[in-house]
Design a protein around this motif. Structure first.
Motif, PDB file in Angstrom:
ATOM      1  N   CYS A 173       0.827  -1.217   0.000  1.00 52.35           N
ATOM      2  CA  CYS A 173       0.000   0.000   0.000  1.00 52.35           C
ATOM      3  C   CYS A 173       0.857   1.262   0.000  1.00 52.35           C
ATOM      4  O   CYS A 173       0.553   2.234  -0.696  1.00 52.35           O
ATOM      5  CB  CYS A 173      -0.934  -0.011   1.214  1.00 52.35           C
ATOM      6  SG  CYS A 173      -2.252  -1.238   1.122  1.00 52.35           S
ATOM      7  N   LYS A 260      -6.387   5.776 -11.325  1.00 55.86           N
ATOM      8  CA  LYS A 260      -5.580   4.956 -10.412  1.00 55.86           C
ATOM      9  C   LYS A 260      -6.390   4.536  -9.191  1.00 55.86           C
ATOM     10  O   LYS A 260      -6.357   3.364  -8.775  1.00 55.86           O
ATOM     11  CB  LYS A 260      -4.340   5.748  -9.972  1.00 55.86           C
ATOM     12  CG  LYS A 260      -3.496   5.069  -8.917  1.00 55.86           C
ATOM     13  CD  LYS A 260      -2.314   5.970  -8.548  1.00 55.86           C
ATOM     14  CE  LYS A 260      -1.528   5.418  -7.387  1.00 55.86           C
ATOM     15  NZ  LYS A 260      -0.363   6.275  -7.045  1.00 55.86           N
ATOM     16  N   GLY A 261      -7.144   5.463  -8.618  1.00 56.67           N
ATOM     17  CA  GLY A 261      -7.968   5.138  -7.462  1.00 56.67           C
ATOM     18  C   GLY A 261      -9.017   4.080  -7.779  1.00 56.67           C
ATOM     19  O   GLY A 261      -9.255   3.162  -6.987  1.00 56.67           O
ATOM     20  N   ILE A 262      -9.641   4.203  -8.949  1.00 59.71           N
ATOM     21  CA  ILE A 262     -10.650   3.221  -9.360  1.00 59.71           C
ATOM     22  C   ILE A 262     -10.020   1.840  -9.526  1.00 59.71           C
ATOM     23  O   ILE A 262     -10.557   0.826  -9.066  1.00 59.71           O
ATOM     24  CB  ILE A 262     -11.334   3.669 -10.667  1.00 59.71           C
ATOM     25  CG1 ILE A 262     -12.148   4.938 -10.430  1.00 59.71           C
ATOM     26  CG2 ILE A 262     -12.231   2.556 -11.212  1.00 59.71           C
ATOM     27  CD1 ILE A 262     -12.708   5.544 -11.692  1.00 59.71           C
ATOM     28  N   ILE A 264      -7.268   0.703  -8.118  1.00 60.90           N
ATOM     29  CA  ILE A 264      -6.865   0.176  -6.805  1.00 60.90           C
ATOM     30  C   ILE A 264      -8.058  -0.465  -6.110  1.00 60.90           C
ATOM     31  O   ILE A 264      -7.965  -1.573  -5.560  1.00 60.90           O
ATOM     32  CB  ILE A 264      -6.263   1.302  -5.938  1.00 60.90           C
ATOM     33  CG1 ILE A 264      -4.899   1.723  -6.492  1.00 60.90           C
ATOM     34  CG2 ILE A 264      -6.127   0.851  -4.487  1.00 60.90           C
ATOM     35  CD1 ILE A 264      -4.314   2.939  -5.808  1.00 60.90           C
ATOM     36  N   ILE A 265      -9.207   0.213  -6.132  1.00 60.65           N
ATOM     37  CA  ILE A 265     -10.414  -0.326  -5.492  1.00 60.65           C
ATOM     38  C   ILE A 265     -10.840  -1.635  -6.160  1.00 60.65           C
ATOM     39  O   ILE A 265     -11.170  -2.622  -5.482  1.00 60.65           O
ATOM     40  CB  ILE A 265     -11.552   0.711  -5.538  1.00 60.65           C
ATOM     41  CG1 ILE A 265     -11.204   1.919  -4.664  1.00 60.65           C
ATOM     42  CG2 ILE A 265     -12.874   0.085  -5.086  1.00 60.65           C
ATOM     43  CD1 ILE A 265     -12.179   3.074  -4.793  1.00 60.65           C
ATOM     44  N   LEU A 266     -10.813  -1.657  -7.494  1.00 57.64           N
ATOM     45  CA  LEU A 266     -11.228  -2.861  -8.221  1.00 57.64           C
ATOM     46  C   LEU A 266     -10.297  -4.035  -7.939  1.00 57.64           C
ATOM     47  O   LEU A 266     -10.750  -5.166  -7.708  1.00 57.64           O
ATOM     48  CB  LEU A 266     -11.263  -2.573  -9.728  1.00 57.64           C
ATOM     49  CG  LEU A 266     -12.382  -1.644 -10.217  1.00 57.64           C
ATOM     50  CD1 LEU A 266     -12.224  -1.365 -11.712  1.00 57.64           C
ATOM     51  CD2 LEU A 266     -13.753  -2.258  -9.937  1.00 57.64           C
ATOM     52  N   PHE A 268      -8.190  -4.467  -5.319  1.00 58.29           N
ATOM     53  CA  PHE A 268      -8.330  -4.881  -3.919  1.00 58.29           C
ATOM     54  C   PHE A 268      -9.599  -5.701  -3.725  1.00 58.29           C
ATOM     55  O   PHE A 268      -9.590  -6.759  -3.096  1.00 58.29           O
ATOM     56  CB  PHE A 268      -8.358  -3.651  -3.005  1.00 58.29           C
ATOM     57  CG  PHE A 268      -7.066  -3.414  -2.280  1.00 58.29           C
ATOM     58  CD1 PHE A 268      -6.799  -4.046  -1.088  1.00 58.29           C
ATOM     59  CD2 PHE A 268      -6.117  -2.555  -2.808  1.00 58.29           C
ATOM     60  CE1 PHE A 268      -5.606  -3.824  -0.417  1.00 58.29           C
ATOM     61  CE2 PHE A 268      -4.924  -2.316  -2.148  1.00 58.29           C
ATOM     62  CZ  PHE A 268      -4.666  -2.952  -0.946  1.00 58.29           C
ATOM     63  N   THR A 269     -10.706  -5.192  -4.250  1.00 58.88           N
ATOM     64  CA  THR A 269     -11.987  -5.884  -4.099  1.00 58.88           C
ATOM     65  C   THR A 269     -11.943  -7.269  -4.720  1.00 58.88           C
ATOM     66  O   THR A 269     -12.412  -8.249  -4.128  1.00 58.88           O
ATOM     67  CB  THR A 269     -13.116  -5.062  -4.740  1.00 58.88           C
ATOM     68  OG1 THR A 269     -13.150  -3.754  -4.158  1.00 58.88           O
ATOM     69  CG2 THR A 269     -14.461  -5.733  -4.536  1.00 58.88           C
ATOM     70  N   SER A 270     -11.356  -7.359  -5.911  1.00 54.13           N
ATOM     71  CA  SER A 270     -11.265  -8.634  -6.601  1.00 54.13           C
ATOM     72  C   SER A 270     -10.403  -9.622  -5.822  1.00 54.13           C
ATOM     73  O   SER A 270     -10.774 -10.790  -5.652  1.00 54.13           O
ATOM     74  CB  SER A 270     -10.699  -8.427  -8.003  1.00 54.13           C
ATOM     75  OG  SER A 270     -10.510  -9.660  -8.652  1.00 54.13           O
ATOM     76  N   SER A 273     -12.209 -10.654  -2.481  1.00 57.45           N
ATOM     77  CA  SER A 273     -13.369 -11.500  -2.770  1.00 57.45           C
ATOM     78  C   SER A 273     -12.936 -12.898  -3.197  1.00 57.45           C
ATOM     79  O   SER A 273     -13.485 -13.905  -2.740  1.00 57.45           O
ATOM     80  CB  SER A 273     -14.222 -10.846  -3.862  1.00 57.45           C
ATOM     81  OG  SER A 273     -15.296 -11.687  -4.236  1.00 57.45           O
TER      82      SER A 273
END
Length: 424
Positions: A173, A260-262, A264-266, A268-270, A273
């Motif tokens: 991170c 970049k933020g989008i 990172i979220i995708l 991390f979420t993937s 999950s």
């Protein structure tokens, strides 16, 4: 060696340029996926036949230290050295490579971050080091492989495994942003040094790749080496880092940060999950199958002949172990190591009270056993078993059931107060 964020002020020395050129070429030919998948298999196959007259092919085995991987590593070093020498001769008058260094650092920052998150999250969600399998708890300590011992050591403690994963995730991170990149590099180097030494000490076959990730962490430490030496060793003031942006236009820099933020979220979420789903299916959170447990033989009757227990007997069973993931293992009386065990997959019919043992590579039943629960800990089995010579034998078993809760390693737990050391 490299200072001032991702640039070196003034003219670079010859040594600085050569080190950069070598490392730049090495990272391209070793880490870029397109180069790895298209060029290396053919190059390594040729090198193996030409120099050593041996066939070297890439194969999936779970090991990162195959002969193919060793060729990959050594040839990459040789090529990088040769190209760097050729490059420094042709381009010796250039003042610096600040632009290339910036983009190289950017690529390696995200590359290292990705793998730190991959390895970190499988520890935090506890997939890489699951609780020791029942069969591992039965094997003598001295007959475990060094890697098997390390896996048991890590898997036995949720706290330590999750902590080591958190350190890797935090390092990843911090590498995501330039302002915290140095802290991320220091943490990445520290955690990967520990991983590399563990791999070297316990013969875990990810030595080459963990070494490369450790070097990437060191690379980011060296980028700010002058500032770090001033602060931590020389007790001198250090200048602040310049706030560099990849583009001149403000809207372009803002757009890239939003994207970049989008991403990172995708990502991390993937990752989270996927790991949670895998843990639920076959990790520590997976349900225990029917008849899960260790069944120790009290009586063993084969073809109406009662076999007395003897540690030299290769026929009589000692344990029937039904693991998570519908796996089964048979310990014979003389079984000492993991290689001595018979490995099966199981099908359990709880209505018919029947267990079928199958080989992993075919669907031919190697054993079909009907079971009966005699009391809370005792079970009887009766059916047939095909031995190693493929001879069908009738067997009758009387057993005592246990599981991981009966082992000191798993039931000792944690104690704040210990009047005496509990070293068993």
């Amino acid at each position: 060696m490299f200072t001032n964020h991702t640039s070196i002020s003034g003219r670079w020395s010859l040594l600085q340029k050569f080190v950069f050129q070598f490392f730049f070429v090495y990272t391209i030919i070793y880490f870029l996926p397109l180069v790895t998948s298209m060029v290396w298999p053919k190059l390594i196959a040729w090198a193996g036949l030409y120099f050593y007259n041996e066939e070297v092919a890439e194969h999936v085995s779970g090991s990162g230290d195959t002969l193919f991987d060793m060729y990959h590593f050594i040839i990459a070093l040789i090529l990088a050295l040769g190209i760097a020498i050729f490059w420094i001769i042709l381009d010796r008058k250039r003042r610096s490579y600040n632009t290339l260094l910036y983009w190289q650092a950017t690529f390696l920052r995200y590359y290292l971050c990705y793998y730190l998150l991959v390895y970190g999250l499988v520890k935090v969600i506890k997939l890489q080091f699951s609780h020791p399998m029942l069969s591992m708890l039965l094997l003598p300590l001295g007959n475990k492989s060094p890697m098997g011992l390390a896996w048991t050591f890590m898997g036995a403690s949720d706290t330590y495994t999750i902590f080591s994963g958190v350190c890797e995730v935090l390092a990843g991170c911090f590498l995501l942003y330039r302002k915290t990149r140095t802290l991320g590099g220091i943490m990445a180097f520290g955690v990967m040094l520990n991983v590399f030494l563990m791999n070297m000490s316990y013969d875990i076959p990810v030595k080459i790749f963990s070494f490369n990730l450790m070097v990437l962490g060191l690379f980011f430490v060296l980028l700010d080496s002058k500032r770090l030496i001033n602060v931590f060793i020389l007790n001198k003031p250090s200048e602040s880092l310049p706030n560099q942006h990849p583009f001149k236009k403000k809207w372009a820099n803002i757009s890239i940060q939003v994207l970049k933020g989008i991403l990172i979220i995708l990502v991390f979420t993937s990752m989270i999950s996927d790991n949670l789903e895998r843990q639920k299916n076959y990790g520590d959170a997976s349900p225990k199958p029917a008849m899960y447990g260790i069944y120790e033989m009290n009586d063993f009757v084969m073809n109406n002949d009662t076999l007395a227990p003897s540690v030299l007997d290769s026929v009589r069973w000692r344990y029937l172990v039904l693991e998570k993931g519908n796996g089964a293992k048979i310990f014979h009386m003389n079984s000492k190591s993991y290689l001595d065990l018979e490995h099966y997959t199981t099908e359990v019919d709880t209505n018919a009270h029947e267990i079928t043992l199958l080989k992993y590579k075919d669907s031919i039943p190697r054993a079909i056993l009907n079971y009966e629960k005699l009391d809370s800990t005792h079970y009887a089995f009766e059916g047939f078993y095909r031995n190693k010579q493929d001879i069908k034998d009738s067997i009758k078993l009387k057993t005592t059931r246990t599981d991981e809760s009966d082992f000191l390693l798993m039931n000792r737990g944690f104690h704040w107060v210990n009047e005496y050391p509990y070293n068993r």
